[in-house]
Design an enzyme around this catalytic site. Structure first.
Site, PDB file in Angstrom:
ATOM      1  N   ARG A 173       0.819  -1.233   0.000  1.00 21.89           N
ATOM      2  CA  ARG A 173       0.000   0.000   0.000  1.00 21.89           C
ATOM      3  C   ARG A 173       0.847   1.275   0.000  1.00 21.89           C
ATOM      4  O   ARG A 173       0.355   2.333   0.425  1.00 21.89           O
ATOM      5  CB  ARG A 173      -0.930   0.041   1.222  1.00 21.89           C
ATOM      6  CG  ARG A 173      -1.795  -1.192   1.415  1.00 21.89           C
ATOM      7  CD  ARG A 173      -2.761  -1.387   0.280  1.00 21.89           C
ATOM      8  NE  ARG A 173      -3.750  -2.428   0.607  1.00 21.89           N
ATOM      9  CZ  ARG A 173      -4.384  -3.161  -0.315  1.00 21.89           C
ATOM     10  NH1 ARG A 173      -4.110  -2.965  -1.608  1.00 21.89           N
ATOM     11  NH2 ARG A 173      -5.261  -4.051   0.039  1.00 21.89           N
ATOM     12  N   HIS A 192      -4.006 -11.893 -12.567  1.00 17.28           N
ATOM     13  CA  HIS A 192      -5.147 -11.941 -11.650  1.00 17.28           C
ATOM     14  C   HIS A 192      -6.286 -12.525 -12.482  1.00 17.28           C
ATOM     15  O   HIS A 192      -6.953 -11.808 -13.225  1.00 17.28           O
ATOM     16  CB  HIS A 192      -5.443 -10.506 -11.194  1.00 17.28           C
ATOM     17  CG  HIS A 192      -6.705 -10.304 -10.421  1.00 17.28           C
ATOM     18  ND1 HIS A 192      -6.741 -10.214  -9.050  1.00 17.28           N
ATOM     19  CD2 HIS A 192      -7.983 -10.116 -10.831  1.00 17.28           C
ATOM     20  CE1 HIS A 192      -7.986  -9.989  -8.656  1.00 17.28           C
ATOM     21  NE2 HIS A 192      -8.767  -9.931  -9.715  1.00 17.28           N
ATOM     22  N   HIS A 215      -3.078 -16.272  -7.086  1.00 19.81           N
ATOM     23  CA  HIS A 215      -4.171 -16.712  -6.192  1.00 19.81           C
ATOM     24  C   HIS A 215      -5.205 -17.628  -6.846  1.00 19.81           C
ATOM     25  O   HIS A 215      -6.385 -17.294  -6.938  1.00 19.81           O
ATOM     26  CB  HIS A 215      -4.869 -15.524  -5.524  1.00 19.81           C
ATOM     27  CG  HIS A 215      -5.128 -14.337  -6.413  1.00 19.81           C
ATOM     28  ND1 HIS A 215      -5.772 -14.434  -7.623  1.00 19.81           N
ATOM     29  CD2 HIS A 215      -4.836 -13.031  -6.251  1.00 19.81           C
ATOM     30  CE1 HIS A 215      -5.862 -13.227  -8.159  1.00 19.81           C
ATOM     31  NE2 HIS A 215      -5.300 -12.368  -7.351  1.00 19.81           N
ATOM     32  N   ASP A 274      -0.977 -12.845  -0.768  1.00 20.49           N
ATOM     33  CA  ASP A 274      -1.974 -11.836  -1.147  1.00 20.49           C
ATOM     34  C   ASP A 274      -2.323 -10.975   0.082  1.00 20.49           C
ATOM     35  O   ASP A 274      -3.489 -10.646   0.324  1.00 20.49           O
ATOM     36  CB  ASP A 274      -3.234 -12.450  -1.748  1.00 20.49           C
ATOM     37  CG  ASP A 274      -4.043 -11.425  -2.546  1.00 20.49           C
ATOM     38  OD1 ASP A 274      -3.620 -10.253  -2.622  1.00 20.49           O
ATOM     39  OD2 ASP A 274      -5.105 -11.789  -3.060  1.00 20.49           O
TER      40      ASP A 274
END
Lengths: 419, 305
Positions: free
Chosen positions: A61, A176, A229, A302
């Protein structure tokens, strides 16, 4: 400068696990052998000693959302979890689509990080899925993994061109794999629980469609391709077949997809909300099996921090993601069972190889950089708090098996203490 | 019962107890002064995070008929747009001294969150497409008044099952009370996975209404669903609407229910909507009584009715 020794552990060497002591001098492993002595001692007490863990999927972040996490707090959580290196996802504010932001991330990691921070870069400008990002200059800045993580590249034509470009450089395309239109109104796995809750679902086919299409493009371009993922049984099947076909394909699974399933979402607790969603118990079992048989190469966290106020809302309104750096190793150990070699393959050597992080993930040899972790595979513990800036995790109050005792990055303790 | 969040898992005993109380309150509402002092001094908050006029009025009337004080929170005039979390909103309202909250929210599970954060009873007044338990109670009360009980009745719930909290709440309550429930709708409006639901499904309305005692028509909600869920409204009406022709083929004693607001000419014909066997207004009246029963049960009023 005094040496640090780690005694009584089972050390993962190039010859496999060996019960031995080892000495660290400055930032290097200087001696491997029995009966070593020094003033600074970590008593491994039969625990595993191996290469520091490498996370291929961390959302730090930073820049842009420091109320959730920043590079200091995120790598702090990584160190507690046994990680010495993390691959930072590029969907920051601004996104990493050029060399300057990539260099900010790696430089910030050097200044304040408790683990080595490697930036990944976007495939497209601003992650818009349309225009190719500054792949060349990011490559020169050290970026090796390219992904629009958070969204799938919707256009096959755009992805094909990026794949061709990155294949020529020798980089990795990470996807993704969630079809945007199929998931646009969905909040959780489409199945018996979503139907009962009346919540819009995201079918497994949203993953299947993207992976199937991408595998066609991998055949076309020859690029190294990594599925992020992985969440579904059908997805595991596609990867298994692609590997059998000899395609340059790898895959990751998150800790939460290995232990939770969509029945946990029935609580509507937003700490169970993530993308891709927790799917059925059958999917979860297929992921565990895929990890055990090597179809799935690695466990990646993740790690996706969100502030409490962002999650203290109804499930549908909450942002996607859970944090995971501090207990991914414990979850993985619980799932894999008592297998030191496979544990470090899934959490260290394979992610380092796939993400081209060359300073990490190697079996321990004399002269190698001392990026190490001491992990007790038998300790039972229950997470009650986090050193991350956020708390969004469904693990609090749940017993886990195996715990990181100490983390050493370039010869320095980043977690744990000497006796 | 600490809260009323869902009809799923409610025992027959609890449901029948609420219906018995609701019937008594229905009779109270027929009195010259339709008010009892049961909840005098208690304060009930209506927390409507999703626009609603009729349900909110019905709860308000129910609380006032029990002599409770009511305060209202509505999302359009609140601080939600200023970024306050649901938890902070709930704690703030609770701190004003609230004895019970009635919650409507567009998102599934919101009333469960409030029940976790607060130590007062929560009544779910509708969450997403999930549950609307007081609607189920008023529907069951209406059917009970007509048939004596739900035991053995054949009930067809027709329309947008997939996106309907009414269908889910009714299905669980009605089947627990002994009814035989069939969910009818086009394939795009039936749930995708229905493991363990106490109901059958059908895409054939004409077959389903042959022996039905109750046909429950859901409002067509074209605004939900995220895309075209059936070809057109006329095509929907032709296959799934209660037309005059279909109504004429119902059993003589069969009745039609609708949660309102009706789309006349779409899921229900103009004539059927006004027929004596369409119990729509009776449902609305019963809504007040059913909600009185719920508030009374949760706040444990200590005066006799």
């Amino acid at each position: 400068m005094s040496d640090l020794i780690i005694t009584g552990g089972t050390v993962l060497t190039t010859d496999g696990p060996i019960r031995t002591d080892l000495r660290i001098t400055d930032d290097r492993v200087s001696e491997i052998g029995q009966g070593l002595e020094a003033s600074n001692v970590i008593d491994a007490n039969e625990a595993w000693v191996g290469p520091g863990l490498v996370d291929m999927h961390s959302h730090l972040r930073d820049p842009g959302q420091d109320w959730k996490e920043d590079i200091a707090t995120g790598t702090g959580a990584a160190a507690v979890g046994g990680y010495t290196a993390v691959l930072a996802m590029p969907n920051t504010i601004p996104v990493v689509d050029n060399a300057q932001i990539a260099l900010y991330v790696s430089e910030r990691g050097r200044r304040v990080g408790s683990a080595d921070v490697y930036p990944s870069g976007c495939l497209t400008m601003g992650g818009d899925g349309e225009r190719m990002a500054h792949i060349d200059e990011m490559w020169d800045a050290g970026v090796r993994v390219f992904t629009d993580d958070g969204t799938s590249v919707e256009s096959a034509a755009v992805l094909r061109l990026a794949m061709e470009y990155i294949a020529n450089l020798g980089g990795l395309v990470a996807q993704h794999a969630v079809d945007g239109a199929m998931s646009a109104h969905g909040y959780m796995h489409e199945g018996s629980v979503s139907s009962r809750l009346g919540m819009h679902g995201i079918p497994s086919e949203a993953e299947e469609i993207v992976i199937s299409r991408d595998l066609a493009l991998v055949r076309l371009t020859g690029v190294s391709y990594h599925v992020q993922h992985l969440s579904s049984m059908v997805g595991v099947g596609l990867i298994r077949q692609a590997k059998a076909d000899g395609l340059p394909v790898t895959a990751e699974v998150t800790p939460h997809h290995l232990v939770f399933d969509h029945t946990d979402v029935a609580s509507t607790d937003a700490d169970f909300k993530m993308m891709p969603p927790l799917r059925s118990a059958e999917d979860r079992d297929a992921l565990v099996l895929g990890l055990q048989d090597g179809t799935i190469d690695i466990v990646a966290t993740d790690h996706a921090p969100h502030a409490p106020r962002e999650k203290e809302v109804p499930f549908e309104h909450a942002p996607n993601g859970v944090i995971g750096l501090e207990w991914a190793a414990s979850v993985t150990n619980s799932v894999i069972g008592d297998d030191q070699v496979r544990f470090f393959a899934a959490l260290s050597s394979s992610p380092a190889r796939i993400a081209q992080i060359t300073d990490h993930g190697h079996a321990i040899t004399i002269g190698s950089t001392a990026n190490l972790v001491v992990f007790d595979p038998t300790e039972r513990w229950t997470p009650t708090d986090s050193v991350s800036r956020s708390r969004n995790a469904p693990y609090f109050g749940r017993e886990l098996i195996g715990r990181v005792r100490a983390t050493v990055r370039a010869g320095q303790l980043t977690h744990g203490s000497t006796a | 019962m600490n809260h009323l969040l869902t009809t799923e898992g409610l025992s027959r005993e609890v449901l029948e107890g609420l219906l018995t109380d609701a019937q008594e309150f229905a009779e109270v509402l027929e009195r010259p002064i339709p008010k009892v002092p049961a909840l005098r001094g208690r304060t009930v908050a209506t927390m409507f995070f999703e626009p609603s006029t009729r349900t909110k009025m019905s709860f308000d009337k129910a609380a006032k008929a029990l002599s409770a004080d009511t305060v209202a929170f509505s999302a359009s005039t609140s601080s939600l747009s200023k970024g306050e979390s649901l938890k902070d909103t709930a704690l703030t309202v609770h701190a004003m001294g609230i004895d019970l909250m009635i919650v409507r929210h567009g998102a599934t599970g919101a009333p469960w969150r409030l029940a976790e954060w607060l130590d007062i009873p929560i009544v779910n007044a509708g969450d997403g497409a999930h549950q609307h338990p007081t609607q189920a109670l008023l529907d069951c009360l209406t059917i009970t008044q007509r048939f004596g009980s739900l035991e053995g009745l054949k009930i067809a719930i027709v329309g947008d099952i997939r996106h309907s909290r009414v269908a889910r709440s009714d299905m669980f309550a009605m089947s627990t009370l002994g009814a035989d429930v069939t969910l009818v709708g086009p394939p795009t409006l039936l749930p995708v996975h229905m493991d363990g639901w106490p109901a059958r499904t059908s895409t054939d309305l004409d077959a389903a209404i042959e022996d039905a005692d109750v046909v429950y028509l859901l409002r067509v909600q074209t605004e939900r669903g995220g895309g075209s869920v059936f070809p057109s409204l006329p095509e929907y009406t032709k296959r799934y609407g209660m037309t005059n022709d279909r109504f004429s083929r119902l059993k003589a004693k069969a009745v039609v229910l609708h949660p309102g607001p009706m789309n006349r000419g779409v899921e229900i014909s103009h004539d059927v909507a006004d027929d004596e066997r369409a119990l729509v207004l009776q449902q609305v009246s019963n809504g007040v009584a059913a909600r009185m029963a719920v508030l009374f049960a949760l706040l444990g009023g200590d005066s006799d009715v």
